[in-house]
Design a protein around this motif. Structure first.
Motif, PDB file in Angstrom:
ATOM      1  N   PRO A  49      26.146  -9.875 -61.353  1.00 35.40           N
ATOM      2  CA  PRO A  49      26.176  -8.332 -62.229  1.00 35.40           C
ATOM      3  C   PRO A  49      25.811  -7.001 -61.578  1.00 35.40           C
ATOM      4  N   SER A  50      26.627  -6.134 -61.575  1.00 34.95           N
ATOM      5  CA  SER A  50      26.277  -4.263 -60.799  1.00 34.95           C
ATOM      6  C   SER A  50      24.839  -3.769 -61.734  1.00 34.95           C
ATOM      7  N   THR A  51      25.108  -4.242 -63.510  1.00 33.14           N
ATOM      8  CA  THR A  51      24.377  -3.214 -63.626  1.00 33.14           C
ATOM      9  C   THR A  51      22.657  -3.799 -64.718  1.00 33.14           C
ATOM     10  N   ARG A  52      22.094  -5.336 -63.766  1.00 37.28           N
ATOM     11  CA  ARG A  52      21.253  -6.055 -64.024  1.00 37.28           C
ATOM     12  C   ARG A  52      20.439  -6.615 -62.827  1.00 37.28           C
ATOM     13  N   SER A  53      19.889  -6.521 -62.494  1.00 37.47           N
ATOM     14  CA  SER A  53      18.997  -7.051 -61.981  1.00 37.47           C
ATOM     15  C   SER A  53      19.492  -8.967 -61.774  1.00 37.47           C
ATOM     16  N   PHE A  54      19.607  -9.606 -60.325  1.00 34.18           N
ATOM     17  CA  PHE A  54      19.626 -10.695 -59.896  1.00 34.18           C
ATOM     18  C   PHE A  54      19.075 -11.552 -58.631  1.00 34.18           C
ATOM     19  N   ARG A  55      19.309 -12.169 -58.512  1.00 36.41           N
ATOM     20  CA  ARG A  55      18.484 -12.773 -57.471  1.00 36.41           C
ATOM     21  C   ARG A  55      19.430 -13.398 -56.458  1.00 36.41           C
ATOM     22  N   THR A  56      19.276 -13.083 -55.290  1.00 43.10           N
ATOM     23  CA  THR A  56      20.100 -13.004 -54.088  1.00 43.10           C
ATOM     24  C   THR A  56      19.797 -14.278 -52.895  1.00 43.10           C
ATOM     25  N   GLY A  57      19.791 -15.033 -52.542  1.00 40.77           N
ATOM     26  CA  GLY A  57      19.427 -15.749 -51.170  1.00 40.77           C
ATOM     27  C   GLY A  57      20.561 -15.940 -49.630  1.00 40.77           C
ATOM     28  N   GLY A  58      19.641 -16.268 -49.105  1.00 40.51           N
ATOM     29  CA  GLY A  58      20.083 -16.627 -47.442  1.00 40.51           C
ATOM     30  C   GLY A  58      19.577 -16.620 -46.540  1.00 40.51           C
ATOM     31  N   LEU A  59      19.875 -17.115 -45.230  1.00 41.09           N
ATOM     32  CA  LEU A  59      18.658 -17.051 -44.505  1.00 41.09           C
ATOM     33  C   LEU A  59      18.420 -15.971 -43.820  1.00 41.09           C
ATOM     34  N   VAL A  60      17.065 -15.801 -43.556  1.00 38.26           N
ATOM     35  CA  VAL A  60      16.614 -14.196 -42.882  1.00 38.26           C
ATOM     36  C   VAL A  60      17.507 -13.932 -41.169  1.00 38.26           C
ATOM     37  N   LYS A  61      18.418 -13.295 -40.894  1.00 40.40           N
ATOM     38  CA  LYS A  61      19.231 -12.835 -39.968  1.00 40.40           C
ATOM     39  C   LYS A  61      18.238 -13.011 -38.919  1.00 40.40           C
ATOM     40  N   GLN A  62      18.313 -13.755 -37.555  1.00 43.13           N
ATOM     41  CA  GLN A  62      17.832 -13.665 -36.762  1.00 43.13           C
ATOM     42  C   GLN A  62      17.249 -12.443 -35.702  1.00 43.13           C
ATOM     43  N   GLY A  63      16.546 -11.724 -35.690  1.00 42.93           N
ATOM     44  CA  GLY A  63      15.924 -10.391 -35.240  1.00 42.93           C
ATOM     45  C   GLY A  63      16.418  -9.351 -36.216  1.00 42.93           C
ATOM     46  N   SER A  64      16.886  -9.377 -37.454  1.00 41.72           N
ATOM     47  CA  SER A  64      17.137  -8.148 -38.705  1.00 41.72           C
ATOM     48  C   SER A  64      15.518  -7.876 -39.027  1.00 41.72           C
ATOM     49  N   LEU A  65      14.441  -8.484 -38.912  1.00 41.56           N
ATOM     50  CA  LEU A  65      13.035  -8.106 -39.381  1.00 41.56           C
ATOM     51  C   LEU A  65      12.670  -6.595 -39.050  1.00 41.56           C
ATOM     52  N   HIS A  66      12.703  -5.885 -39.763  1.00 41.60           N
ATOM     53  CA  HIS A  66      12.046  -4.140 -39.583  1.00 41.60           C
ATOM     54  C   HIS A  66      10.709  -3.584 -40.814  1.00 41.60           C
ATOM     55  N   ARG A  67      10.185  -3.392 -40.131  1.00 46.22           N
ATOM     56  CA  ARG A  67       9.071  -3.360 -40.607  1.00 46.22           C
ATOM     57  C   ARG A  67       8.832  -1.509 -40.978  1.00 46.22           C
ATOM     58  N   ASP A  68       8.354  -1.004 -42.204  1.00 45.00           N
ATOM     59  CA  ASP A  68       8.314   0.576 -41.668  1.00 45.00           C
ATOM     60  C   ASP A  68       6.769   0.937 -41.628  1.00 45.00           C
ATOM     61  N   PRO A  69       6.617   1.848 -40.982  1.00 48.93           N
ATOM     62  CA  PRO A  69       5.106   1.733 -40.211  1.00 48.93           C
ATOM     63  C   PRO A  69       4.390   2.250 -41.366  1.00 48.93           C
ATOM     64  N   ASP A  70       4.871   2.376 -43.038  1.00 53.54           N
ATOM     65  CA  ASP A  70       3.494   2.188 -44.092  1.00 53.54           C
ATOM     66  C   ASP A  70       3.664   0.674 -43.651  1.00 53.54           C
ATOM     67  N   GLY A  71       3.547  -0.397 -43.363  1.00 50.59           N
ATOM     68  CA  GLY A  71       3.186  -1.553 -43.158  1.00 50.59           C
ATOM     69  C   GLY A  71       3.122  -2.820 -44.647  1.00 50.59           C
ATOM     70  N   VAL A  72       3.883  -2.499 -45.149  1.00 53.82           N
ATOM     71  CA  VAL A  72       4.128  -2.880 -46.741  1.00 53.82           C
ATOM     72  C   VAL A  72       6.160  -2.745 -47.042  1.00 53.82           C
ATOM     73  N   THR A  73       6.083  -2.293 -46.328  1.00 53.83           N
ATOM     74  CA  THR A  73       8.221  -1.590 -46.627  1.00 53.83           C
ATOM     75  C   THR A  73       8.381  -2.734 -45.451  1.00 53.83           C
ATOM     76  N   VAL A  74       9.177  -3.681 -45.695  1.00 55.50           N
ATOM     77  CA  VAL A  74      10.022  -4.389 -44.844  1.00 55.50           C
ATOM     78  C   VAL A  74      11.820  -3.991 -44.976  1.00 55.50           C
ATOM     79  N   ARG A  75      12.656  -4.548 -44.092  1.00 55.47           N
ATOM     80  CA  ARG A  75      14.239  -4.781 -44.653  1.00 55.47           C
ATOM     81  C   ARG A  75      14.771  -5.484 -44.129  1.00 55.47           C
ATOM     82  N   PHE A  76      15.253  -6.273 -44.033  1.00 61.05           N
ATOM     83  CA  PHE A  76      16.038  -7.046 -43.279  1.00 61.05           C
ATOM     84  C   PHE A  76      17.071  -8.109 -43.358  1.00 61.05           C
ATOM     85  N   THR A  77      17.932  -7.853 -43.090  1.00 57.96           N
ATOM     86  CA  THR A  77      19.411  -8.824 -43.282  1.00 57.96           C
ATOM     87  C   THR A  77      19.767 -10.566 -43.875  1.00 57.96           C
ATOM     88  N   ILE A  78      20.174 -10.692 -45.659  1.00 60.14           N
ATOM     89  CA  ILE A  78      20.611 -12.121 -45.135  1.00 60.14           C
ATOM     90  C   ILE A  78      21.598 -12.107 -44.726  1.00 60.14           C
TER      91      ILE A  78
END
Lengths: 155, 251
Positions: A49-78
């Motif tokens: 669905p594009s208009t409401r929230s849903f769950r997505t799942g997958g493997l966290v890609k190797q080397g994709s985890l990136h932490r923002d300087p604020d320490g609590v925001t993360v971005r990664f690729t699944i």
């Protein structure tokens, strides 16, 4: 087996088969709604669905985890090894979260294709082994695949 | 085979058979539980990712497995009750229901605690197919017991409850295949036939086998005991019970 019992046997069989068929049809009709999460491929194909929230799942890609300087925001690729999606999350990650591990994120996908997660859960798979065995399997490259990237026998 | 079937259905025969089996079952339960628990909790290695939390599986997996097997026993006994009207089948089913409900409850609680530490910040996920189908199993057990208790007449209760048990049996394949048909937070089965060997290391697999045996023996023991109580209650006016009681008093 006498006639009365044979009749009862038929009735009992009809009951079980009838309920079985009805429930199978109902489950097939509700199939998408019973999915706990959508894979990145599902999202890519527009099944999520594009208009409401849903769950997505997958493997966290190797080397994709990136932490923002604020320490609590993360971005990664699944990834489900076919499609990938970038996930943005602000909060505490579960202990089991690591690169290569299966995760499930709940949130929405933005117009830029980035998934903004409200919460993130780790998904364990069906493989149980002692640490030494895991280490040696990793070294020899024989580590079993996480179940999230195996083909499912879809109903 | 039919002779054996009808012989087993005879209350005095069943009562004598269970008297002989019960001491053996008690010993088997005790040994497998004590050895299995100590082995699983202290000597088996911990998992490479879950550390000691993985030890919950020594309780969770057998409880969940037999929560389904016991339901199958109840449904099969229900079919026998409806088709052959053998009273003993109904008593076995009625005796099994509280044990099955307890196993289901144990599976739900241990699963929830395991989930809280492994999945992250959640004890329960309402939309997960595996979790929901197991919860429905718990309610089926409760409904089965309530329906059994709702009729004064034992035979009416037996038939009504048997129909419920047979309708609910459709839930069993749903629980089993929920993690394959749909995406789920719950992991796939570790204990899936031939693949079992590949997914769990032997040093963790053997204590798990032993705990499965323990749960099976424990169920058999409780089921026989419960059935004997129900049997004596329903047969209290029959000659074999009276004879047995007088013999017991004389001795």
């Amino acid at each position: 087996m006498n006639a009365v019992r044979r009749r009862r046997l038929l009735l009992v069989s009809a009951l079980v088969i009838g309920v079985g068929v009805a429930v199978t049809l109902a489950l097939m009709a509700f199939r998408q709604n019973l999915m706990y999460y959508y894979t990145p491929t599902d999202v890519h194909e527009g099944k999520a669905p594009s208009t409401r929230s849903f769950r997505t799942g997958g493997l966290v890609k190797q080397g994709s985890l990136h932490r923002d300087p604020d320490g609590v925001t993360v971005r990664f690729t699944i990834t489900d090894l076919k499609q990938e999606m970038i996930v943005l999350y602000r909060g505490i990650l579960p202990d089991l979260f690591r690169e290569g591990q299966g995760i499930i994120a709940n949130g929405r996908v933005g117009p830029n294709g980035v998934f903004t997660a409200k919460d993130v859960l780790a998904k364990h798979d069906e493989n149980y082994m002692p640490p030494e065995v895991a280490a040696s399997l990793k070294k020899s490259g024989a580590m079993p695949q996480h179940e999230m990237v195996k083909e499912k026998n879809k109903l | 085979m039919w002779v054996w079937f009808h012989k087993l259905g005879s209350p005095p025969y069943f009562y004598r058979l269970s008297s002989r089996l019960l001491p053996w079952l008690a010993v088997a339960t005790l040994i497998s539980f004590v050895v299995g628990t100590i082995w699983g909790l202290f000597y088996a290695p911990s998992d490479y990712q879950q550390a000691d939390t993985s030890r919950i599986m020594y309780i969770h997996v057998p409880a969940a497995m037999f929560s389904m097997s016991i339901y199958m026993v109840i449904a099969a006994a229900g079919a026998v009750t409806l088709i052959w009207r053998i009273k003993l089948a109904d008593l076995v089913a009625a005796a099994s229901a509280p044990i099955g409900a307890s196993y289901t409850f144990i599976a739900l609680i241990t699963g929830s605690l395991w989930g809280r530490t492994m999945w992250g910040d959640t004890y329960w996920e309402w939309t997960d197919p595996r979790l929901m189908s197991e919860l429905i199993l718990f309610f089926l057990y409760l409904g089965y017991m309530a329906l059994n208790a709702a009729f004064e007449d034992r035979r009416r209760a037996a038939r009504a409850a048997a129909v419920l048990a047979l309708v609910g049996v459709v839930n069993i394949p749903i629980i089993h295949y929920s993690v394959e048909w749909w995406t789920s937070l719950h992991q796939g089965s570790t204990t899936r036939g031939m693949q079992f060997a590949a997914t769990i290391y032997p040093s963790m697999r053997y204590p798990l086998y032993l705990m499965m045996l323990a749960f099976a023996f424990f169920y058999a023991q409780l089921m026989f005991k419960n059935t004997r109580c129900l049997l004596l209650e329903s047969e209290r006016n029959n000659s074999w019970v009276k004879e047995m009681v007088t013999q017991h008093d004389a001795a």
